[in-house]
Design an enzyme around this catalytic site. Sequence first.
Site, short mmCIF file in Angstrom:
data_model
loop_
_atom_site.label_atom_id
_atom_site.label_comp_id
_atom_site.label_asym_id
_atom_site.label_seq_id
_atom_site.Cartn_x
_atom_site.Cartn_y
_atom_site.Cartn_z
N ASP A 274 1.05 -0.76 -0.12
CA ASP A 274 0.32 0.04 -0.04
C ASP A 274 1.02 1.20 -0.01
OD1 ASP A 274 -2.37 1.71 2.44
OD2 ASP A 274 -2.13 1.52 -0.24
N ASN A 275 0.38 2.58 -0.65
CA ASN A 275 1.19 3.57 -0.40
C ASN A 275 2.47 4.14 -0.74
OD1 ASN A 275 -0.14 3.67 2.80
ND2 ASN A 275 -0.94 4.55 1.73
O1 LIG Z 1 1.72 5.14 7.73
C1 LIG Z 1 1.17 4.65 7.57
N1 LIG Z 1 1.03 3.19 7.18
C2 LIG Z 1 0.51 2.51 6.56
N2 LIG Z 1 -0.79 3.17 5.26
C3 LIG Z 1 -0.69 4.51 5.40
C4 LIG Z 1 -2.05 5.25 4.51
O2 LIG Z 1 -2.72 4.21 3.72
C5 LIG Z 1 -2.26 6.36 4.20
C6 LIG Z 1 -1.12 7.26 5.43
C7 LIG Z 1 -1.12 8.30 5.13
C8 LIG Z 1 -1.46 8.79 3.68
C9 LIG Z 1 -1.58 10.49 4.02
C10 LIG Z 1 -1.44 11.79 4.92
F1 LIG Z 1 -1.48 12.97 4.53
C11 LIG Z 1 -0.95 11.02 6.14
C12 LIG Z 1 -0.51 9.58 6.13
C13 LIG Z 1 0.04 6.82 6.79
C14 LIG Z 1 -0.01 4.97 6.28
MG LIG Z 2 -1.82 2.05 4.27
#
Ligand SMILES: O=c1[nH]cnc2c(O)cc(-c3ccc(F)cc3)cc12
Ligand SMILES: [Mg+2]
Length: 214
Positions: free
Chosen positions: A169-170
């Site tokens: 993911d991400n």
């Molecule tokens: O840290 C993360 N671990 C796993 N999945 C994530 C996820 O799906 C999104 C984000 C995230 C994305 C944009 C934002 F502005 C702030 C946090 C972090 C994680």
């Molecule tokens: Mg994630």
Amino acid sequence: TRSTRPQRLLNAVRKHATRGDPQSVISAIDHFCRHSEWAMNIGDEKGSILDSVVSELNPEKVLELGTYCGYSTVRIARLLPPGARLITLEFNADYAAIARQVIALAGLEDRVQLVEGASEDWIPRMKEHFGIETFDFVFLDHWKDRYLPDTKLMEDCGLLRKGTVLLADNVICPGVPDYLQYVRNSLSYKSCYFKSHLEYTKAEDGLEKSVFLG
Ligand SMILES: O=c1[nH]cnc2c(O)cc(-c3ccc(F)cc3)cc12
Ligand SMILES: [Mg+2]
């Protein structure tokens, strides 16, 4: 004392979901995140891609790195046959406590084992502690700086076999450039990108599916 966002997410699941009905748990979390508070679950759009990868693979042994509140744990486990096993690792004890309750509300605790601790500590112990030979499917959703070292660690521990599928993911937001460069250039992986959006937003994000070639 103030409640935490995971606690408020769990309250929404308790209020709106039906015990033993995984889809109602998924819908309750998505509604909460869309209409009350954003939270870092994979969400419904990327979640549908996750569903299709899992359904096509029909894995027996699954590893999830990063449980958070258990949303993707429930998405994956609901698609597994009862004999299959999902081990999910969560570093944060508060998240783990919420996730256990979400997984139980979905009625999926019989095929899920939630382990609290650091991925780098538990990956080397999968064989002797859980009797796992190799994983069929690994979902990476924990911390961007751990995707690459943990993947190399899984290789070194012999936890990947010809055909093991990694789904990350991400890979755009927050982004994992070192991991992407590795799986896209290594001769040991066949990799492809599924373009999507950051959960509950219009920002671009995506999933990288990488098949280990042995
Ligand atoms: O840290 C993360 N671990 C796993 N999945 C994530 C996820 O799906 C999104 C984000 C995230 C994305 C944009 C934002 F502005 C702030 C946090 C972090 C994680
Ligand atoms: Mg994630």
